[in-house]
Design an enzyme around this catalytic site. Structure first.
Site, PDB file in Angstrom:
ATOM      1  N   CYS A   2      -9.384 -58.588  -8.183  1.00 48.71           N
ATOM      2  CA  CYS A   2     -10.607 -58.539  -8.982  1.00 48.71           C
ATOM      3  C   CYS A   2     -11.503 -59.666  -8.503  1.00 48.71           C
ATOM      4  O   CYS A   2     -11.201 -60.834  -8.702  1.00 48.71           O
ATOM      5  CB  CYS A   2     -10.287 -58.695 -10.470  1.00 48.71           C
ATOM      6  N   GLU A 100     -15.020 -52.637  -7.434  1.00 48.58           N
ATOM      7  CA  GLU A 100     -14.103 -52.505  -6.310  1.00 48.58           C
ATOM      8  C   GLU A 100     -14.862 -51.834  -5.169  1.00 48.58           C
ATOM      9  O   GLU A 100     -15.858 -51.137  -5.394  1.00 48.58           O
ATOM     10  CB  GLU A 100     -12.861 -51.688  -6.682  1.00 48.58           C
TER      11      GLU A 100
END
Length: 233
Positions: A2, A100
């Site tokens: 992340c 992402e």
């Protein structure tokens, strides 16, 4: 991993959702990045939403550079950089989505935003640390990330940093990346803070209420932080 996330829910709604109050005024964020001071709730002050720097610097580090932005759920209770924080300094990292990237056929990368269908806020499992610049410290191993750039021994005072715990991806995120942030169920958020919840609480969140959609490559620059970043393209 992340490495970027969002939080643009209204301040009053966030305070009601997490039963905590901001220590300073909150402004919506659309591209939260390592090295920035971002909202978290720590076990030390569970009724307060504070700003800590993203990129955990262990208390024993020689300097305050190269903070760790992520910790693997599978080893967070074992690794020297995280073991003590896992036992004593846990945090809730507030978010309402994260980004992402996937590779494209032309060799580029396409960013996607992952969130709940209703954009509701959630807590990612986190750890936090306090680094004292005046303390003589040894033993820092090289690691990646992006924390502050002050020198040891300056007058900046203690540096408080955090990291986001990651786990295996659910079916949705697995199409984009091999890791995802460990999203805590609301019923275990306080147990995570107190230490009552173990690594068993760090399972991938089910994908059935989540969505992923492509967004502008403008999000690639941490300097860009505007509402258009979360719009589908």
């Amino acid at each position: 991993m992340c490495g970027r996330y969002t939080l643009f829910v209204d301040q009053d709604d966030l305070e009601d959702r997490f039963d905590a109050r901001f220590a300073e005024p909150f402004a919506p964020r659309y591209n939260m990045a390592p090295g920035q001071r971002l909202p978290v709730i720590t076990n030390e002050e569970p009724e307060t939403i504070r700003s800590l720097e993203w990129g955990l610097v262990p208390s024993w580090a020689d300097n305050d550079r190269d903070g760790l932005i992520n910790a693997r759920a599978e080893t967070v209770d074992e690794k020297p950089s995280f073991r003590e924080a896992y036992d004593q300094r846990r945090a809730l990292v507030l978010a309402d989505g994260f980004y992402e990237w996937t590779e494209t056929e032309d060799g580029g990368k396409q960013p996607y935003r992952v969130a709940f269908e209703d954009d509701r806020p959630f807590a990612m499992a986190g750890l936090w640390e306090r680094w004292e610049p005046e303390t003589t410290q040894t033993g820092l191993e090289s690691f990646g990330g992006g924390a502050g750039d002050s020198e040891p021994g300056d007058d900046a005072g203690p540096l408080e940093t955090f990291t986001v715990v990651t786990t295996e991806p659910n079916d949705l995120v697995g199409e984009l990346h091999h890791r995802m942030a460990a999203i805590l169920e609301p019923t275990v958020e306080r147990d995570w803070l107190t230490g009552a919840a173990s690594t068993a609480a760090l399972e991938p969140h089910p994908a059935d209420e989540m969505v992923a959609y492509p967004v502008s490559t403008a999000v690639n620059s941490p300097a860009t932080d505007e509402p258009s970043l979360v719009e589908p393209v």
